[in-house]
Design an enzyme around this catalytic site. Structure first.
Site, PDB file in Angstrom:
ATOM      1  CG  HIS A  63      -1.696  -1.240   1.214  1.00 25.48           C
ATOM      2  ND1 HIS A  63      -3.161  -1.338   0.957  1.00 25.48           N
ATOM      3  CD2 HIS A  63      -1.617  -2.654   1.938  1.00 25.48           C
ATOM      4  CE1 HIS A  63      -3.479  -2.391   1.024  1.00 25.48           C
ATOM      5  NE2 HIS A  63      -2.555  -3.124   1.638  1.00 25.48           N
ATOM      6  CG  LEU A  64       3.197   2.129  -2.922  1.00 21.78           C
ATOM      7  CD1 LEU A  64       3.680   2.123  -4.265  1.00 21.78           C
ATOM      8  CD2 LEU A  64       4.350   2.063  -2.015  1.00 21.78           C
ATOM      9  NE  ARG A  65      -1.784   3.295   3.953  1.00 19.09           N
ATOM     10  CZ  ARG A  65      -2.543   2.155   4.057  1.00 19.09           C
ATOM     11  NH1 ARG A  65      -3.321   1.794   3.274  1.00 19.09           N
ATOM     12  NH2 ARG A  65      -2.429   1.487   5.148  1.00 19.09           N
ATOM     13  CG  ASP A 153      -5.656  -6.105   0.621  1.00 15.48           C
ATOM     14  OD1 ASP A 153      -5.821  -7.020   1.295  1.00 15.48           O
ATOM     15  OD2 ASP A 153      -4.736  -5.353   1.082  1.00 15.48           O
ATOM     16  CG  HIS A 233      -3.634 -10.615   4.178  1.00 13.55           C
ATOM     17  ND1 HIS A 233      -5.015 -11.264   4.243  1.00 13.55           N
ATOM     18  CD2 HIS A 233      -4.012  -9.234   3.885  1.00 13.55           C
ATOM     19  CE1 HIS A 233      -6.097 -10.181   4.017  1.00 13.55           C
ATOM     20  NE2 HIS A 233      -5.405  -9.053   3.555  1.00 13.55           N
ATOM     21  CG  ASP A 306      -1.045  -6.453   4.205  1.00 11.74           C
ATOM     22  OD1 ASP A 306      -1.074  -5.324   3.367  1.00 11.74           O
ATOM     23  OD2 ASP A 306      -1.474  -6.803   5.000  1.00 11.74           O
ATOM     24  CG  PHE A 324      -6.853  -4.051  11.785  1.00 13.27           C
ATOM     25  CD1 PHE A 324      -6.503  -5.289  12.769  1.00 13.27           C
ATOM     26  CD2 PHE A 324      -8.178  -3.674  11.860  1.00 13.27           C
ATOM     27  CE1 PHE A 324      -7.435  -5.569  13.684  1.00 13.27           C
ATOM     28  CE2 PHE A 324      -9.006  -4.194  12.824  1.00 13.27           C
ATOM     29  CZ  PHE A 324      -8.576  -5.124  13.628  1.00 13.27           C
TER      30      PHE A 324
END
Length: 430
Positions: A63-65, A153, A233, A306, A324
């Site tokens: 996740h690079l946001r 995801d 995951h 992840d 999380f």
């Protein structure tokens, strides 16, 4: 472009079943030659004797946001964390703001990551519009724009009929659905594994069935539709068993283990620090053993990170309220080498396959090998380097890492992307 000669390393290319002591010549961003005693000529020579030269690592779950959450991470910081960890290609999850569910966002991710990033970034497209689980995203348009697979995801696709339809359409397009398996009606208000530690602390737990029920459902749907489903995951022993059973039945199911699960269990969560809060939750020792067994026997083909950055303020909230997610790009390789290779569970080529050619093959990427003429995306590894994790030295904007303070054995010491050295001995060069 200048030439680079990597001299005298152990060249491991699992995808081509290569494991030899040799030199690697890089020219014009491509792998030009692999052989013994190559002449340097005008090339910049890097002595890598005693080191491992392998295809650059591929993370198919991070996740690079960006867009939407630059305070957590952006392409500049995220790709630099990746380079320090030996990753040369990242597949970015679509749970951004806006969600990557249309060609405009895909183009934004591709163009901005090229401008600001130093490793390859390829996007997932969302399975459903807005990741709301109500209507499918336009798969064909997203593929044309540059998406390599589809995922919601962070959110499960709770509607089984919609998931079935998604598998049919993605199957016709020869693309994978990477699924977040969680039944939220079972998860409820749980925050850690529903086990001994939760009972001891008096905290609401998440039963393993929250994950396993959805794993079973999606495997059955893949069986009926012929679609390809990848379980993100994997966290519990029962899910490993379900994937193993599915493979025996010839179902097109694959799975991944997140590196943190290899050395972290519910016992570590007792401190109630946000850096141990993840979904699915860290399980029991038996769950951990099952994940390792799945990697050893081939039930699980891929190891991912992840990588899920959050701000310090977000992760320092009350444990029940903290989000999380944990970061892992800079520590994944060290954890894998420590827990799987130095322990004797996997050979070094077997472990590297799960981080190079296997994820590339799964998503149909022309990456993950040291093919002559292929892109010079390479990692040089010191498999015996012992180092202590210090998140305060991380290139990521975030600090939510369960490995902080731990000693690991094995580390990337050079990362090359497209023939350019972007990291050497922990120093970022671009």
């Amino acid at each position: 472009m200048s030439k680079i000669l990597l001299k005298g390393g152990r060249v491991i290319d699992p995808g081509n079943k290569v494991d030899i002591i040799a030199d690697v010549l890089i020219e014009d961003g491509k792998i030009a030659k692999i052989d013994k005693d190559l002449e340097a000529g005008t090339a910049q020579v890097k002595n890598v004797e005693g080191k491992v030269v392998a295809p650059g690592l591929i993370d198919i779950h991070c996740h690079l946001r960006d867009p939407g959450y630059p305070e957590r991470e952006d392409f500049k910081s995220g790709t630099r964390a990746a380079a320090r960890g030996g990753f040369t290609t990242l597949i970015a999850m679509p749970n951004t703001n806006p969600v990557c569910d249309n060609p405009v966002v895909v183009e934004y991710v591709l163009s901005k990551s090229r401008r600001e990033g130093i490793v390859n970034v390829l996007p997932y497209g969302a399975i459903t519009l807005g990741q709301k689980g109500e209507e499918l995203a336009p798969f064909a348009e997203l593929i044309e724009a540059g998406c390599v697979a589809f995922s919601d995801d962070g959110q499960p696709v709770s509607n089984a009929g919609l998931m079935r339809q998604a598998l049919i359409i993605a199957g016709a397009l020869n693309k994978v659905l990477a699924v977040h398996c969680e039944d939220r009606t079972i998860t409820g208000e749980g925050v850690i594994n529903d086990g001994e530690v939760a009972r001891r602390l008096g905290i609401k737990g998440i039963p393993y069935t929250s994950e396993a029920v959805m794993v079973a459902r999606d495997i059955l749907l893949a069986e009926e539709t012929g679609g390809r489903v990848h379980i993100c995951h994997v966290g519990c022993a029962r899910s490993v068993e379900l994937i193993r059973e599915g493979k025996k039945r010839g179902i097109k199911v694959t799975g991944e283990v997140i590196s943190h699960y290899l050395n972290t269990t519910e016992e570590d969560v007792q401190t109630l620090e946000g850096r141990f809060k993840i979904k699915p939750p860290f399980g029991s020792k038996r769950d951990q053993e099952a994940l390792k067994e799945g990697l050893v026997d081939g039930t699980i083909e891929v190891i991912a990170t992840d990588h899920a950055p959050y701000t310090r303020a977000e992760k320092e909230r009350n444990f029940k309220e903290a989000p999380f997610g944990l970061i892992g790009l800079e520590t994944a390789l060290g954890v894998v080498l420590t827990e799987m290779v130095h322990s004797g569970l996997l050979s070094l080529p077997e472990a590297l396959a799960k981080m190079t050619c296997n994820p590339a093959k799964l998503l149909g990427l022309n990456k993950g090998t040291l093919d002559i003429g292929g892109d010079a995306d390479i990692v040089v590894i010191d498999p015996d380097l012992e180092w202590q994790v210090n998140v305060n030295e991380s290139a990521s904007k975030s600090r939510n890492c369960p490995q902080h303070g731990r000693w690991l054995k094995g580390k990337a010491v050079m990362t090359i992307v497209g023939g350019r050295i972007v990291m050497e001995d922990g120093r970022l060069l671009v």
